[in-house]
Design a protein around this motif. Sequence first.
Motif, PDB file in Angstrom:
ATOM      1  N   GLN A   1      44.796  35.853  29.101  1.00  0.00           N
ATOM      2  CA  GLN A   1      43.647  36.288  28.759  1.00  0.00           C
ATOM      3  C   GLN A   1      42.895  35.135  28.102  1.00  0.00           C
ATOM      4  O   GLN A   1      41.765  34.873  27.996  1.00  0.00           O
ATOM      5  N   VAL A   2      43.797  34.482  27.002  1.00  0.00           N
ATOM      6  CA  VAL A   2      43.096  33.592  26.073  1.00  0.00           C
ATOM      7  C   VAL A   2      42.801  32.208  26.983  1.00  0.00           C
ATOM      8  O   VAL A   2      41.716  31.671  26.723  1.00  0.00           O
ATOM      9  N   VAL A   3      43.612  31.912  27.816  1.00  0.00           N
ATOM     10  CA  VAL A   3      43.111  30.719  28.700  1.00  0.00           C
ATOM     11  C   VAL A   3      41.872  30.904  29.621  1.00  0.00           C
ATOM     12  O   VAL A   3      41.224  30.163  29.541  1.00  0.00           O
ATOM     13  N   ASN A   4      41.773  32.196  30.118  1.00  0.00           N
ATOM     14  CA  ASN A   4      40.559  32.584  30.572  1.00  0.00           C
ATOM     15  C   ASN A   4      39.448  32.503  29.743  1.00  0.00           C
ATOM     16  O   ASN A   4      38.388  31.824  30.329  1.00  0.00           O
ATOM     17  N   VAL A   5      39.490  33.115  28.560  1.00  0.00           N
ATOM     18  CA  VAL A   5      38.385  33.010  27.818  1.00  0.00           C
ATOM     19  C   VAL A   5      37.896  31.690  27.473  1.00  0.00           C
ATOM     20  O   VAL A   5      36.829  31.018  27.225  1.00  0.00           O
ATOM     21  N   ALA A   6      39.055  30.899  27.090  1.00  0.00           N
ATOM     22  CA  ALA A   6      38.998  29.539  26.424  1.00  0.00           C
ATOM     23  C   ALA A   6      37.995  28.874  27.284  1.00  0.00           C
ATOM     24  O   ALA A   6      37.506  27.757  27.231  1.00  0.00           O
ATOM     25  N   LEU A   7      38.412  28.949  28.737  1.00  0.00           N
ATOM     26  CA  LEU A   7      37.714  28.048  29.726  1.00  0.00           C
ATOM     27  C   LEU A   7      36.340  28.808  30.383  1.00  0.00           C
ATOM     28  O   LEU A   7      36.252  28.200  31.344  1.00  0.00           O
ATOM     29  N   GLY A   8      36.080  29.621  29.745  1.00  0.00           N
ATOM     30  CA  GLY A   8      34.699  30.467  30.198  1.00  0.00           C
ATOM     31  C   GLY A   8      34.716  31.516  30.931  1.00  0.00           C
ATOM     32  O   GLY A   8      33.621  32.031  31.304  1.00  0.00           O
ATOM     33  N   GLY A   9      35.828  32.312  31.025  1.00  0.00           N
ATOM     34  CA  GLY A   9      35.969  33.391  31.696  1.00  0.00           C
ATOM     35  C   GLY A   9      35.748  34.708  30.671  1.00  0.00           C
ATOM     36  O   GLY A   9      35.546  34.577  29.651  1.00  0.00           O
ATOM     37  N   GLU A  10      35.721  35.819  31.395  1.00  0.00           N
ATOM     38  CA  GLU A  10      35.451  37.039  30.772  1.00  0.00           C
ATOM     39  C   GLU A  10      36.686  38.134  30.965  1.00  0.00           C
ATOM     40  O   GLU A  10      37.583  37.849  31.928  1.00  0.00           O
ATOM     41  N   LEU A  11      36.832  39.138  30.041  1.00  0.00           N
ATOM     42  CA  LEU A  11      38.051  40.045  30.113  1.00  0.00           C
ATOM     43  C   LEU A  11      37.331  41.474  30.496  1.00  0.00           C
ATOM     44  O   LEU A  11      36.237  41.617  30.090  1.00  0.00           O
ATOM     45  N   VAL A  12      38.228  42.319  31.086  1.00  0.00           N
ATOM     46  CA  VAL A  12      37.731  43.794  31.177  1.00  0.00           C
ATOM     47  C   VAL A  12      38.529  44.232  29.863  1.00  0.00           C
ATOM     48  O   VAL A  12      39.900  44.239  29.761  1.00  0.00           O
ATOM     49  N   GLN A  13      37.608  45.099  28.932  1.00  0.00           N
ATOM     50  CA  GLN A  13      38.341  45.155  27.837  1.00  0.00           C
ATOM     51  C   GLN A  13      39.462  46.388  27.755  1.00  0.00           C
ATOM     52  O   GLN A  13      40.160  46.355  26.896  1.00  0.00           O
ATOM     53  N   HIS A  14      39.198  47.228  29.076  1.00  0.00           N
ATOM     54  CA  HIS A  14      40.116  48.582  28.935  1.00  0.00           C
ATOM     55  C   HIS A  14      40.149  48.671  30.344  1.00  0.00           C
ATOM     56  O   HIS A  14      39.441  49.160  31.046  1.00  0.00           O
ATOM     57  N   ALA A  15      41.443  48.615  30.731  1.00  0.00           N
ATOM     58  CA  ALA A  15      41.885  49.026  32.198  1.00  0.00           C
ATOM     59  C   ALA A  15      43.041  49.956  31.957  1.00  0.00           C
ATOM     60  O   ALA A  15      44.160  49.862  32.069  1.00  0.00           O
TER      61      ALA A  15
ATOM     62  N   ALA B   1      55.788  33.019  47.621  1.00  0.00           N
ATOM     63  CA  ALA B   1      54.378  33.867  47.853  1.00  0.00           C
ATOM     64  C   ALA B   1      54.695  35.260  48.208  1.00  0.00           C
ATOM     65  O   ALA B   1      56.042  35.669  48.548  1.00  0.00           O
ATOM     66  N   GLY B   2      53.884  36.164  48.477  1.00  0.00           N
ATOM     67  CA  GLY B   2      53.769  37.415  48.699  1.00  0.00           C
ATOM     68  C   GLY B   2      54.224  38.423  47.624  1.00  0.00           C
ATOM     69  O   GLY B   2      53.919  38.083  46.382  1.00  0.00           O
ATOM     70  N   ASN B   3      54.668  39.641  47.991  1.00  0.00           N
ATOM     71  CA  ASN B   3      54.737  40.427  46.591  1.00  0.00           C
ATOM     72  C   ASN B   3      55.940  40.566  45.814  1.00  0.00           C
ATOM     73  O   ASN B   3      57.104  40.202  46.386  1.00  0.00           O
ATOM     74  N   HIS B   4      55.655  40.748  44.649  1.00  0.00           N
ATOM     75  CA  HIS B   4      56.696  40.558  43.453  1.00  0.00           C
ATOM     76  C   HIS B   4      56.743  41.740  42.589  1.00  0.00           C
ATOM     77  O   HIS B   4      55.568  42.304  42.032  1.00  0.00           O
ATOM     78  N   PRO B   5      57.593  42.656  42.469  1.00  0.00           N
ATOM     79  CA  PRO B   5      57.522  43.558  41.552  1.00  0.00           C
ATOM     80  C   PRO B   5      57.443  43.239  39.972  1.00  0.00           C
ATOM     81  O   PRO B   5      58.449  42.523  39.707  1.00  0.00           O
ATOM     82  N   VAL B   6      56.505  43.652  39.494  1.00  0.00           N
ATOM     83  CA  VAL B   6      56.316  43.306  38.002  1.00  0.00           C
ATOM     84  C   VAL B   6      56.096  44.510  36.980  1.00  0.00           C
ATOM     85  O   VAL B   6      55.688  45.401  37.204  1.00  0.00           O
ATOM     86  N   ASN B   7      56.299  44.218  35.753  1.00  0.00           N
ATOM     87  CA  ASN B   7      55.978  45.192  34.829  1.00  0.00           C
ATOM     88  C   ASN B   7      54.715  44.871  34.175  1.00  0.00           C
ATOM     89  O   ASN B   7      54.151  43.761  34.511  1.00  0.00           O
ATOM     90  N   SER B   8      54.246  45.473  33.322  1.00  0.00           N
ATOM     91  CA  SER B   8      52.914  45.469  32.402  1.00  0.00           C
ATOM     92  C   SER B   8      53.063  46.028  31.013  1.00  0.00           C
ATOM     93  O   SER B   8      53.572  47.086  30.932  1.00  0.00           O
ATOM     94  N   LEU B   9      52.544  45.457  30.222  1.00  0.00           N
ATOM     95  CA  LEU B   9      52.376  46.055  28.684  1.00  0.00           C
ATOM     96  C   LEU B   9      51.016  45.408  28.207  1.00  0.00           C
ATOM     97  O   LEU B   9      50.767  44.724  27.330  1.00  0.00           O
ATOM     98  N   HIS B  10      49.815  46.002  28.728  1.00  0.00           N
ATOM     99  CA  HIS B  10      48.661  45.483  28.299  1.00  0.00           C
ATOM    100  C   HIS B  10      47.446  46.641  28.794  1.00  0.00           C
ATOM    101  O   HIS B  10      47.767  47.525  29.785  1.00  0.00           O
ATOM    102  N   HIS B  11      46.342  46.581  28.281  1.00  0.00           N
ATOM    103  CA  HIS B  11      45.125  47.306  28.679  1.00  0.00           C
ATOM    104  C   HIS B  11      44.127  46.572  29.003  1.00  0.00           C
ATOM    105  O   HIS B  11      43.073  46.882  29.456  1.00  0.00           O
ATOM    106  N   GLN B  12      44.187  45.259  28.744  1.00  0.00           N
ATOM    107  CA  GLN B  12      42.891  44.265  29.071  1.00  0.00           C
ATOM    108  C   GLN B  12      43.465  43.567  30.205  1.00  0.00           C
ATOM    109  O   GLN B  12      44.586  43.014  30.260  1.00  0.00           O
TER     110      GLN B  12
END
Length: 243
Positions: free
Chosen positions: A118-132, A162-173
């Motif tokens: 998220q920091v990289v995206n913001v630093a380079l001019g992108g935006e975040l979804v604050q709550h997903a 390439a292709g599908n990979h099972p991953v975890n998540s611990l975030h809401h943005q």
Amino acid sequence: MGGRRPVIGVTGFHEQWAFEHGSYLFTATERVFTDGLLEAGGLPVLLMSAAETTDDAVAMLDGLLLTGGADVEPSHYGREVAPETGTPDHERDAFEIALVRAAVDRGLPVLAVCRGNQVVNVALGGELVQHAPTHQGYGHPTVGFHDVDVAAGSRLASVLGAGNHPVNSLHHQTVGSTAPSLRAVAHTADGSVEATEHPDQPLITVQWHPERQLDNDYWSRLASWLVREARTYSSRTPEGQEP
């Protein structure tokens, strides 16, 4: 492997710890990050969040790892604070945003995880979804809770496949609009961006926590990629030419 270990800067979180005789503020990071970089042949160093040290920090590094932590302050991408957004770490935000910009300016290899994505995206001019909310509440260390589809031909695909990979998540943005200089290279089934990269530089970001997925080698592969790129970077002169 001959030669010196490439120096990898690792960002840390701030935490207040209370003891019987007082309360102290610590800067720390998870050992799994530094252990993985050491095993891959790197020399990890913990970076202190001080924006005035950005140029000196980047000048001494061969690679950079941005780790997880608190929500990024929405003013950095021109938005008001949503009710669900957590308390930001202003000092860390300022330092890491400056760090990313300086790293990209120098072509320094970068790997970013969760908040780092998220920091990289913001630093380079992108935006975040604050709550997903559909992304919140995952994070078991050994079980993948959803698939991400990694784009063929991407830098990330060269590391994980390439292709599908099972991953975890611990975030809401999550990443909202992707920064102009980045391209989204992995998505969930609902279209959410789960990884980005720079098309012309060694920079990869992932939204999930590969360091916590103990049932696969995603973290060791990504750590090895960063150390390899850092070793290449360290072999160059300051002008970016091979000696």
